[in-house]
Write an enzyme that holds these catalytic residues in place. Sequence first.
Site, PDB file in Angstrom:
ATOM      1  N   GLY A 350       0.817  -1.194   0.000  1.00 11.08           N
ATOM      2  CA  GLY A 350       0.000   0.000   0.000  1.00 11.08           C
ATOM      3  C   GLY A 350       0.850   1.243   0.000  1.00 11.08           C
ATOM      4  O   GLY A 350       2.067   1.193   0.208  1.00 11.08           O
ATOM      5  N   PRO A 351       0.251   2.393  -0.221  1.00 16.03           N
ATOM      6  CA  PRO A 351       1.001   3.658  -0.270  1.00 16.03           C
ATOM      7  C   PRO A 351       1.564   4.026   1.102  1.00 16.03           C
ATOM      8  O   PRO A 351       1.164   3.458   2.119  1.00 16.03           O
ATOM      9  CB  PRO A 351      -0.055   4.673  -0.738  1.00 16.03           C
ATOM     10  CG  PRO A 351      -1.364   4.057  -0.394  1.00 16.03           C
ATOM     11  CD  PRO A 351      -1.185   2.590  -0.483  1.00 16.03           C
ATOM     12  N   PRO A 352       2.484   4.986   1.139  1.00 12.92           N
ATOM     13  CA  PRO A 352       3.065   5.392   2.425  1.00 12.92           C
ATOM     14  C   PRO A 352       2.018   6.023   3.336  1.00 12.92           C
ATOM     15  O   PRO A 352       1.086   6.675   2.893  1.00 12.92           O
ATOM     16  CB  PRO A 352       4.130   6.424   2.020  1.00 12.92           C
ATOM     17  CG  PRO A 352       4.398   6.188   0.571  1.00 12.92           C
ATOM     18  CD  PRO A 352       3.121   5.677   0.000  1.00 12.92           C
ATOM     19  N   GLY A 353       2.217   5.822   4.640  1.00 11.89           N
ATOM     20  CA  GLY A 353       1.389   6.500   5.627  1.00 11.89           C
ATOM     21  C   GLY A 353       0.096   5.810   5.981  1.00 11.89           C
ATOM     22  O   GLY A 353      -0.708   6.374   6.728  1.00 11.89           O
ATOM     23  N   VAL A 354      -0.144   4.577   5.489  1.00  6.98           N
ATOM     24  CA  VAL A 354      -1.405   3.905   5.816  1.00  6.98           C
ATOM     25  C   VAL A 354      -1.275   3.006   7.032  1.00  6.98           C
ATOM     26  O   VAL A 354      -2.241   2.379   7.445  1.00  6.98           O
ATOM     27  CB  VAL A 354      -1.912   3.075   4.605  1.00  6.98           C
ATOM     28  CG1 VAL A 354      -2.249   3.976   3.451  1.00  6.98           C
ATOM     29  CG2 VAL A 354      -0.892   2.030   4.190  1.00  6.98           C
ATOM     30  N   GLY A 355      -0.067   2.921   7.618  1.00  9.30           N
ATOM     31  CA  GLY A 355       0.086   2.167   8.864  1.00  9.30           C
ATOM     32  C   GLY A 355       0.577   0.753   8.695  1.00  9.30           C
ATOM     33  O   GLY A 355       0.309  -0.095   9.547  1.00  9.30           O
ATOM     34  N   LYS A 356       1.342   0.472   7.614  1.00  9.70           N
ATOM     35  CA  LYS A 356       1.813  -0.898   7.396  1.00  9.70           C
ATOM     36  C   LYS A 356       2.814  -1.325   8.476  1.00  9.70           C
ATOM     37  O   LYS A 356       2.713  -2.410   9.031  1.00  9.70           O
ATOM     38  CB  LYS A 356       2.459  -1.018   6.010  1.00  9.70           C
ATOM     39  CG  LYS A 356       1.547  -0.662   4.855  1.00  9.70           C
ATOM     40  CD  LYS A 356       2.193  -0.913   3.523  1.00  9.70           C
ATOM     41  CE  LYS A 356       3.425  -0.053   3.313  1.00  9.70           C
ATOM     42  NZ  LYS A 356       3.104   1.389   3.262  1.00  9.70           N
ATOM     43  N   THR A 357       3.782  -0.459   8.756  1.00 15.89           N
ATOM     44  CA  THR A 357       4.816  -0.822   9.731  1.00 15.89           C
ATOM     45  C   THR A 357       4.244  -0.908  11.135  1.00 15.89           C
ATOM     46  O   THR A 357       4.531  -1.860  11.879  1.00 15.89           O
ATOM     47  CB  THR A 357       5.957   0.208   9.677  1.00 15.89           C
ATOM     48  OG1 THR A 357       6.469   0.276   8.344  1.00 15.89           O
ATOM     49  CG2 THR A 357       7.074  -0.191  10.610  1.00 15.89           C
ATOM     50  N   SER A 675      -3.938   2.658 -18.298  1.00 17.01           N
ATOM     51  CA  SER A 675      -5.226   3.082 -17.742  1.00 17.01           C
ATOM     52  C   SER A 675      -5.715   4.403 -18.298  1.00 17.01           C
ATOM     53  O   SER A 675      -6.874   4.757 -18.120  1.00 17.01           O
ATOM     54  CB  SER A 675      -5.115   3.194 -16.211  1.00 17.01           C
ATOM     55  OG  SER A 675      -4.713   1.958 -15.661  1.00 17.01           O
ATOM     56  N   LYS A 718      -8.000   4.090  -7.059  1.00 14.98           N
ATOM     57  CA  LYS A 718      -8.470   5.133  -7.971  1.00 14.98           C
ATOM     58  C   LYS A 718      -9.796   5.726  -7.508  1.00 14.98           C
ATOM     59  O   LYS A 718     -10.004   6.944  -7.588  1.00 14.98           O
ATOM     60  CB  LYS A 718      -8.603   4.557  -9.378  1.00 14.98           C
ATOM     61  CG  LYS A 718      -7.265   4.167 -10.004  1.00 14.98           C
ATOM     62  CD  LYS A 718      -7.443   3.522 -11.360  1.00 14.98           C
ATOM     63  CE  LYS A 718      -6.099   3.150 -11.975  1.00 14.98           C
ATOM     64  NZ  LYS A 718      -6.233   2.492 -13.284  1.00 14.98           N
TER      65      LYS A 718
END
Length: 779
Positions: A350-357, A675, A718
């Site tokens: 997922g994109p940065p800042g979504v809380g993966k870590t 796309s 999107k």
Amino acid sequence: MTELHTETLPLLPLTTGVVLPGMVVTLTIESPEAEAAVEAAAHGELILVPRIEGRYARVGTIAKVEEEGRVRGGADAVVIRGLHRGVVGVGVPGTGSATWVQIEPIHDGTPSARAIELAREYRATLENIVESRGIPQVAEFLRGISDPGQIADMAGYSPDLSFEHKIEVLETVDVEARLQMVLAWAKDTLAEIDVKERIRGEVSENLEKRQREMILREQMAAIRKELGEEGADDTTDELRRKIEEAGMPDAVREQAERELGRLERTSEQSPEHGWIRTYLDWLTDVPWSVRTDDSLDIAEARGVLDADHEGLDDVKERIVEYLAVRKLRQERGLADVTGRGSGAILTLVGPPGVGKTSLGESVARALGRKFVRVSLGGIHDEAEIRGHRRTYVGALPGRIVRALTDAGTKNPVMMLDEIDKVGADWRGDPSSALLEVLDPAQNHTFRDHYLDVDLDLSEVLFIATANVAETIPPALLDRMEVIRIDGYTEDEKVAIARRHLLPRQIERNGLRDDEVAVTDEALRAIVGDYTREAGVRNMERELGKLLRKVATTVAATDAGEPIPVDQADVRTYLGRPRFFFEAAERTVVPGVATGLAVTGTGGDVLFVEATREDGDQNDGLTLTGQLGDVMKESAQIALSYVRSHAEELGIDPARLRGRFHVHVPAGAVPKDGPSAGVTMTTALVSLLAAAPVRATVGMTGEVTLQGRVLPIGGVKQKVLAAHRAGLTEVILPKRNEGDLEDVPEQVREQITFHPVDDVQEVLAIALRADEPAARVDAA
């Protein structure tokens, strides 16, 4: 010094040596010039003159031929004795082929008191030199010479003086000056000898000290053995105790005991002693049998995950499933003591800042396990994963073993952060080394190059993170279970800010909860006007900026009441808004369409602009905006479709002439992918038909030359980007209609979706300006 009358003598040039008065030397006759000089002397006298740098010395040595003969090898030779100096004059005619010169003989006169004193000092210095070199017979020879000039001329025998120095001695006629010269050189030589002797003595002393210490240690070891005190070595005892308590597998224990035996037989002075000791320390620090018990309470684990993160239901459900499977296997006796067979390799994309870590830490808390993080971003060396072999200086285990050692248990939650940013170069391919680590069928026998023993990683719960899955090697991606985190809706961001970000920033900025009151409308204004991202990292920064200004007010006024922050106050604290709903402004003119794209930072809105230059012929297509090859092909396909279907689209054929220019703004950002095909077609038709595109519509989809709309990826990202940009309608391929189930229900309720199969349907929806298009419920 006494001057004599002028003589005429044959000249014998010297090129490699110098003969001083008083010296007896053997000369090999190697040149016709030398042979002629010896024949002309006829057992009489001749002048020996050194030749240097293309000239003859101005002073030579008058010598006498003592004997003629042959040396070994058959060459002619003569024994010559140096008599006294002679100043070389001009050449004169003479007999034979020899070179005859006029000579002014010079004899050393009666020595002065100063010369005698210098000679005595020089003799003493020479005696010290020869005695330090172990040739005392030379000192005896020097004691038999009393004449100061002759003592100075003995420098001709010295191996410490160069050819040039000896010529300088020959040309120095004055005895005192000659003695001062050779005395200074002798003192320099003696000082150099003293330095060498001192260094040699220090080295010898250090070696003797080490040998003495080694012998004493060997004697102490023998004494301890006789007294039955072999266990007096605390280091060895400590390592042996660690090996016994480590719970190693049999093969590893045998390896450790072999290395311990080598350590006992190796001297502490040997570098190998330190290498073996370091290896055993690492081997015993690995948690071979230490594990934490899993918390198998399903409800409690779900509660922990819900408390730490908003949304992310897919990830939470997968963790709960993992716990449920683990619990059933243990209750029904299907799992052995290692739990092999119930492992999982999860990859959060997922994109940065979504809380993966941070999600990894929550998973560890929910399971009751230790958490360790391994950052893989930017590593190029395969040894970072597998470790270095022990033959290298400074070798260490790889990051996997080090992380396991830091965790202290064999079943931690191990976060492999930024796995999509692993590089490869001449040092190896770390992603290939990860294949064994992340394969549940192989990682129970993982072998680190440094430890060189099998290590069981099957109980480790690996959670990898990546921004995009496309850059992960296919073989590695095949071993992973990919869970996509595509971003948050506006309501989710407000909830995250209220429950997590705001309390954390209040504490970091030195405030208390009762000193500031931020409304949900203010948080919503920050989300919509100051951040346009999939995650919440920038939102937290803006909250921190706002609260720092509040903290400044609190510190200055010490107000008793909480400071309110409402929607109208946000602009006061954060300045003018950074983002606007610009689709209406951008699409007000024909030739501009709103597309949807996916980047490494999540979904984004993409504007495509088209314009036309008049001309009589079809001059082609200009593309700008740093487009990739696939996107360039989409533009060519779009133009070809429009030209071939102009009549159906109601376009005047005359407007198809000339040169078309398609531009995608934000030219500094590389763009690629299929796309945008539908968006480019719509922009061109809008331009040629002079019909603006509806400002509320965003679109995505690949287009073919026949006008078919093909499916694409990243639908959820999107759609979320369209929602953030204020769009209310989204056109997408009909075959992607099933992907709308992944879109949050709240977003589905606010956006009208138009699944299409053909470009004609796209144009009918996008270019219609009368009433809103009919709604298609994706739910």
